[in-house]
Design a protein around this motif. Structure first.
Motif, PDB file in Angstrom:
ATOM      1  N   PRO A  38       7.712   6.894   2.942  1.00  0.00           N
ATOM      2  CA  PRO A  38       6.669   7.121   1.935  1.00  0.00           C
ATOM      3  C   PRO A  38       7.182   7.825   0.686  1.00  0.00           C
ATOM      4  CG  PRO A  38       5.859   7.727   4.084  1.00  0.00           C
ATOM      5  CD  PRO A  38       7.308   7.425   4.233  1.00  0.00           C
ATOM      6  N   ALA A  41       8.846   5.277  -1.428  1.00  0.00           N
ATOM      7  CA  ALA A  41       7.853   4.429  -2.096  1.00  0.00           C
ATOM      8  C   ALA A  41       7.250   5.145  -3.298  1.00  0.00           C
ATOM      9  CB  ALA A  41       6.761   4.042  -1.106  1.00  0.00           C
ATOM     10  N   MET A  42       7.012   6.459  -3.171  1.00  0.00           N
ATOM     11  CA  MET A  42       6.441   7.196  -4.299  1.00  0.00           C
ATOM     12  C   MET A  42       7.447   7.361  -5.429  1.00  0.00           C
ATOM     13  SD  MET A  42       3.972  10.119  -2.768  1.00  0.00           S
ATOM     14  CE  MET A  42       4.619  10.439  -1.138  1.00  0.00           C
ATOM     15  N   ARG A  47       5.653  -1.115  -4.184  1.00  0.00           N
ATOM     16  CA  ARG A  47       4.526  -1.350  -3.272  1.00  0.00           C
ATOM     17  C   ARG A  47       4.979  -1.893  -1.928  1.00  0.00           C
ATOM     18  NH1 ARG A  47       2.264  -3.737  -8.201  1.00  0.00           N
ATOM     19  NH2 ARG A  47       1.073  -2.072  -9.173  1.00  0.00           N
ATOM     20  N   GLY A  50       5.968   0.869   0.214  1.00  0.00           N
ATOM     21  CA  GLY A  50       4.761   1.580   0.618  1.00  0.00           C
ATOM     22  C   GLY A  50       4.069   0.915   1.798  1.00  0.00           C
ATOM     23  N   SER A  53       6.231   1.305   4.903  1.00  0.00           N
ATOM     24  CA  SER A  53       6.142   2.665   5.430  1.00  0.00           C
ATOM     25  C   SER A  53       4.815   2.894   6.145  1.00  0.00           C
ATOM     26  CB  SER A  53       6.317   3.686   4.310  1.00  0.00           C
ATOM     27  OG  SER A  53       5.185   3.707   3.468  1.00  0.00           O
ATOM     28  N   SER A  83       1.977   8.060   4.187  1.00  0.00           N
ATOM     29  CA  SER A  83       2.196   6.683   3.748  1.00  0.00           C
ATOM     30  C   SER A  83       0.966   6.134   3.019  1.00  0.00           C
ATOM     31  CB  SER A  83       2.566   5.802   4.935  1.00  0.00           C
ATOM     32  OG  SER A  83       1.507   5.753   5.854  1.00  0.00           O
ATOM     33  N   ALA A  86       1.304   7.380  -0.373  1.00  0.00           N
ATOM     34  CA  ALA A  86       2.302   6.592  -1.103  1.00  0.00           C
ATOM     35  C   ALA A  86       1.682   5.298  -1.625  1.00  0.00           C
ATOM     36  CB  ALA A  86       3.490   6.281  -0.204  1.00  0.00           C
ATOM     37  N   LEU A  87       0.812   4.673  -0.830  1.00  0.00           N
ATOM     38  CA  LEU A  87       0.132   3.466  -1.305  1.00  0.00           C
ATOM     39  C   LEU A  87      -0.800   3.778  -2.468  1.00  0.00           C
ATOM     40  CD1 LEU A  87      -0.708   1.549   1.982  1.00  0.00           C
ATOM     41  CD2 LEU A  87       0.873   0.866   0.184  1.00  0.00           C
ATOM     42  N   THR A  90       1.364   4.187  -5.566  1.00  0.00           N
ATOM     43  CA  THR A  90       1.930   2.948  -6.101  1.00  0.00           C
ATOM     44  C   THR A  90       0.868   2.064  -6.753  1.00  0.00           C
ATOM     45  OG1 THR A  90       1.747   1.905  -3.932  1.00  0.00           O
ATOM     46  CG2 THR A  90       3.861   2.893  -4.499  1.00  0.00           C
TER      47      THR A  90
END
Length: 113
Positions: A38, A41-42, A47, A50, A53, A83, A86-87, A90
């Motif tokens: 995560p 991804a950040m 994406r 993300g 993860s 996670s 993180a989504l 993104t």
């Protein structure tokens, strides 16, 4: 067609399979991956990382053994929440795009007279 012979295997000589004992020093790679993906991804705002993860941390949370729960420093649902965050990070620019004036942070030099 198969021949009809007597089975010569003896069941009293069969040895059942027993899992070898787990080593206590083995690193928990699934925990490490579900906590670092995560963040990757950040940082990259990717994406795909993300989503991977999120799926990976959800699988590690659902497949967690009682021994892993006891020995873990943080609960596994925290990696799922991380996670999800993180989504959100993104996909944030889609719902709140940056202002038009700040899209290019590099200053262009003015033409010389």
């Amino acid at each position: 067609m198969a021949s009809k012979q007597k089975d010569m295997r003896r069941l009293d000589l069969a040895i059942p399979y027993v899992d070898p004992p787990k080593n206590k020093d083995d690193a928990d790679m699934s925990g490490a991956m579900s906590s670092t993906m995560p963040m990757a991804a950040m940082f990259t705002r990717n994406r795909m990382i993300g989503w991977v993860s999120f799926v990976f941390s959800l699988q590690s949370w659902l497949g967690e053994s009682p021994e892993q729960k006891k020995n873990a420093s943080t609960p596994a649902y925290m990696s799922v929440l991380m996670s999800l965050m993180a989504l959100v990070v993104t996909y944030f620019p889609i719902f709140m795009p940056p202002p038009a004036g700040q899209s290019n942070p590099v200053a262009t030099p003015s033409p010389s007279p």
